[in-house]
Scaffold this motif. Structure first.
Motif, PDB file in Angstrom:
ATOM      1  N   PRO A 398      11.780  10.899  53.423  1.00 39.12           N
ATOM      2  CA  PRO A 398      12.011   9.837  52.438  1.00 39.12           C
ATOM      3  C   PRO A 398      13.184  10.172  51.518  1.00 39.12           C
ATOM      4  CG  PRO A 398       9.673  10.342  52.596  1.00 39.12           C
ATOM      5  CD  PRO A 398      10.388  11.390  53.395  1.00 39.12           C
ATOM      6  N   ALA A 414      12.453   5.053  53.769  1.00 36.89           N
ATOM      7  CA  ALA A 414      11.401   5.857  54.390  1.00 36.89           C
ATOM      8  C   ALA A 414      11.067   5.231  55.734  1.00 36.89           C
ATOM      9  CB  ALA A 414      10.158   5.909  53.510  1.00 36.89           C
ATOM     10  N   GLU A 444       8.637   3.733  43.501  1.00 33.78           N
ATOM     11  CA  GLU A 444       7.980   4.835  44.210  1.00 33.78           C
ATOM     12  C   GLU A 444       6.466   4.638  44.226  1.00 33.78           C
ATOM     13  OE1 GLU A 444       9.123   8.610  42.636  1.00 33.78           O
ATOM     14  OE2 GLU A 444      11.225   8.405  43.196  1.00 33.78           O
ATOM     15  N   VAL A 449       5.700   6.335  47.911  1.00 35.36           N
ATOM     16  CA  VAL A 449       6.684   7.245  48.507  1.00 35.36           C
ATOM     17  C   VAL A 449       7.104   8.258  47.450  1.00 35.36           C
ATOM     18  CG1 VAL A 449       9.041   7.437  49.373  1.00 35.36           C
ATOM     19  CG2 VAL A 449       7.558   5.622  50.212  1.00 35.36           C
ATOM     20  N   PRO A 451      10.070  10.724  47.246  1.00 36.12           N
ATOM     21  CA  PRO A 451      11.277  11.143  47.975  1.00 36.12           C
ATOM     22  C   PRO A 451      11.385  12.658  48.093  1.00 36.12           C
ATOM     23  CG  PRO A 451      11.803   9.434  46.384  1.00 36.12           C
ATOM     24  CD  PRO A 451      10.400   9.851  46.106  1.00 36.12           C
TER      25      PRO A 451
END
Length: 757
Positions: A398, A414, A444, A449, A451
């Motif tokens: 991601p 992602a 996010e 996700v 990163p």
């Protein structure tokens, strides 16, 4: 009897997809169930082979207008004996993939209800259905159900609940469904303390017609509104907002009103009425129907249509065009909350039109324009965000791409999808950085996700770069600015390279630490080779020259005339104090604080300053835009130019161009002719270099990218010639300017890390 499991990915939540599936199932004679989940929608259908075939075929035809199907996979499952077809409880299990649609402009049916005297939603500013209304800006999580929106605190009345639960009703599972009895409400507050009449919209309309400035809470934030036909009202707004000459956007009631103010082509009309409802830049008719102060220095007028019932009702009540500009002080984020707006906009707004539906995510209006025959998004935000881009190759880890310093947007990628965040704006102050961080955190969270890779610009001073450096437990990848521009177009078109990227903008830090912006690059996702550029211009005083563009013109002439430019003969320099001219002359002679810049945008600034006698640029691109529109369309002649082949890198040399332009200006040639000849020179040299490079590279696609390609004349001329022999890739939904580079950053970071193994 047989069974099928159908998994659908795409924009399929919040657009009436599940009720539509139920109706298709009933027509096809199949039983089963459909449910939302974090990655989209799953359907389990049972029936005869013929019924299932009919069901599958119709699923891929005539989907709801706002739905976008990216992937539809089918596999056989065991038969179940069911009596009907139902929508079942959403699931939040499994990998997350955002399928919430963008906010959708009011549909025709809801608009008709709002103006129907016999309808229970007559005059209701928050009317919506599965085909329209708020989506992304009210979403607090996924799956997209009412509990995960800012409507969760509004309990539906019995009538709304019946609509919500009736599969044949167009409000079936419309998550923001509401009415005057159970939904959000308006309130009107005057700064002078005068009490409202109890009709917020009517009070607001009356005050606007009196020339007041009103802050209006809309879908993704507040607007500052005033009467667009009143010079005094627009001047007051401009002064209070500290916005010198940058144009304001104008909301008009309908297409007929838009046509009365501007020239509207078929493509432009399609943009105006699209579900995204962006601000569309159109050529103004300049017939004084709106105050000249709205767009004082350009023939372009930014128009957009109402996209919520609140706006439709207000426009009907006011009966005239309204300036609708982002509610903020210049360079600050758009206001979102009632208390925030009343605090930050004190001293700007005379009154506030508020409501009690919270905004989960700030989302400014999008901006689009038809450039050289192609509808092009110039600012991608409300109506487009968070519509995903599907990547040709999945991202290994991601990635959060932090974007640019100006016109910032970020991108989270992602798997095989990439999502732009909303338009942030220029990251020039703490408030903008806080908005950036807030928007990243919320995206996010919605995507679930975290990163593992942060991509950022090479410039160490950008706040987006500093943000990337501040995060822990991530890999960081610096990405060259113009490589990212090209890669964003590659990602939009599903290309991995090689391409010949022609990246023209104002500035971007190069891999050699100088300022680039007139680049011909052989690009792959994982790297690039710089093949040619423009001769650099000395920026006397550095960034101050972006505003005092006479400095750029001086530097151009200092270079072109070997240090002895005829300043005294040119009208531009009569506007500049002698002492300033003396200081800048010394800086150029001694090469003190004169960083070299290769940007094509700087050439437009310099030549535009000379030709139009414009010493200052009061907002980004002001002089360059004026220089574009100054050009005479019928002029075909071009100024001469040189190609410097003596260096390791081929350079475009426009010194001869500058001398010819000065000769024309001193001979009394009209600026319109000088502008046209200059444009034709830049078009001509770009085509010549591209053809020379492509003769060696082969028939690779050509990418045109960067903010200079907002210039319609330049884009049209280069595209028309190169497209005769080569595939030319241009931006559509990814902005050509800095607002689009985050997608390219994400693609490049993943490719670089992949190459490193």
């Amino acid at each position: 009897m047989a069974g099928r499991r159908i998994d659908v990915r795409g924009t399929v939540q919040g657009v009436g997809f599940r009720p539509w599936v139920v109706r298709v199932a009933e027509r096809s004679g199949v039983t089963g169930r459909v449910r939302n989940h974090a990655r989209g929608v799953t359907i389990e259908a049972f029936g005869s082979e013929q019924a299932l075939l009919s069901f599958l075929e119709e699923l891929q035809r005539d989907t709801p207008a706002a739905a976008r199907l990216f992937e539809l996979s089918v596999r056989s499952i065991g038969d179940e004996a069911l009596r009907g077809f139902e929508i079942v409880t959403s699931s939040s299990e499994g990998d997350k993939a955002l399928s919430i649609p963008p906010d959708l402009a009011t549909c025709a049916e809801c608009e008709a209800e709002v103006f129907d005297a016999s309808n229970r939603r007559r005059g209701y500013a928050f009317t919506n259905c599965t085909a329209c209304g708020p989506r992304f800006t009210i979403a607090t999580g996924i799956p997209y159900d009412r509990e995960a929106t800012t409507m969760s605190g509004f309990e539906m009345c019995a009538a709304c609940r019946r609509e919500y639960e009736d599969v044949r009703d167009r409000r079936f599972h419309a998550q923001p469904n509401a009415c005057p009895d159970c939904g959000p409400r308006l309130a009107f507050v005057r700064v002078d303390g005068q009490g409202p009449s109890g009709e917020p919209l009517g009070d607001c309309a009356a005050l606007l017609k009196e020339g007041a400035v009103v802050a209006i809470k809309g879908l993704g934030g507040f607007h500052l509104a005033c009467d667009a036909t009143s010079d005094a009202a627009v001047r007051a707004l401009r002064a209070r907002k500290h916005r010198d000459e940058k144009p304001f956007a104008v909301m008009v009631a309908d297409l007929a009103s838009a046509r009365s103010l501007a020239e509207v082509s078929e493509d432009e009309e399609a943009l105006l009425v699209s579900p995204e409802r962006p601000i569309v830049l159109l050529r103004s008719r300049r017939d004084d129907a709106v105050a000249r102060e709205v767009s004082p220095d350009t023939p372009l007028l930014g128009l957009f249509l109402p996209y919520t019932p609140l706006h439709q009702l207000l426009m009907a009540a006011v009966g005239r065009p309204l300036v609708m500009t982002s509610a903020n002080l210049s360079d600050e984020p758009i206001c979102r909350d009632n208390e925030e707006a009343m605090s930050r906009l004190a001293g700007i707004a005379d009154a506030f039109l508020l409501h009690d539906r919270d905004i989960a995510m700030r989302c400014d209006d999008s901006v689009a324009r038809v450039i050289a025959g192609m509808p092009t998004v110039m600012r991608r935000s409300r109506g487009f965000v968070p519509r995903p881009f599907y990547l040709e190759k999945p991202i290994a880890q991601p990635v959060l791409a932090c974007g640019a310093h100006l016109k910032n947007t970020f991108c989270i990628a992602a798997g095989d999808t990439a999502y732009f965040g909303p338009h942030i704006g220029d990251l020039g102050n703490l408030a903008a950085l806080e908005f950036f961080e807030e928007a990243v955190d919320r995206m996010e969270a919605i995507l679930c996700v975290r990163p593992e890779v942060l991509a950022h610009d090479l410039h160490p001073g950008y706040l987006s770069t500093r943000y990337a450096m501040s995060r822990d437990d991530v890999k960081r990848v610096g990405v060259q600015h113009h490589h990212a521009h090209v890669a964003s177009a590659m990602a939009e078109h599903g290309r991995d390279g090689p391409v010949l990227g022609i990246a023209f903008d104002g500035t971007g830090l190069g891999s050699d630490r100088s300022s680039w912006g007139g680049e011909f690059l052989l690009c792959f996702a994982s790297g690039f080779e710089r093949l040619a550029t423009f001769r650099p211009i000395a920026l006397a005083g550095g960034d101050v020259a972006m505003h005092e563009v006479w400095r750029i013109a001086y530097a151009l002439l200092h270079d072109a005339f070997d240090g002895a430019p005829p300043l005294e003969a040119l009208a531009l320099f009569r506007h500049v104090p002698d002492e300033s001219l003396r200081i800048v002359g010394q800086m150029l002679e001694r090469e003190l604080n004169t960083p070299p810049a290769h940007g094509v945008g700087r050439y437009f600034d310099g030549f535009g300053a000379l030709g139009l006698n414009r010493a200052l640029s009061r907002h980004e691109g002001q002089v360059a835009i004026a220089w574009d529109f100054a050009a005479d369309d019928v002029v075909e002649e071009s100024y001469p130019f040189d190609l410097d082949r003596s260096r390791s890198l081929l350079q475009v040399d426009l010194r001869k161009t500058a001398r010819a332009a000065v000769e024309d200006l001193l001979s009394g040639v009209l600026p319109s002719v000088v502008s046209a000849r200059f444009h034709n020179a830049v078009i001509g040299v770009t085509i010549q270099i591209a053809r020379e490079l492509l003769a060696d590279l082969g028939r690779v696609p050509v990418v045109l990218t960067g903010g200079v390609f907002h210039n319609e004349r330049l884009c049209r001329g280069i595209t028309r010639e190169l497209a005769k022999d080569y595939e030319v890739l241009r931006h559509r939904e990814v902005p050509p300017g800095d607002g689009g580079i985050a997608l390219g950053q994400a693609l490049i970071a993943d490719a670089i890390l992949g190459d490193k193994g």
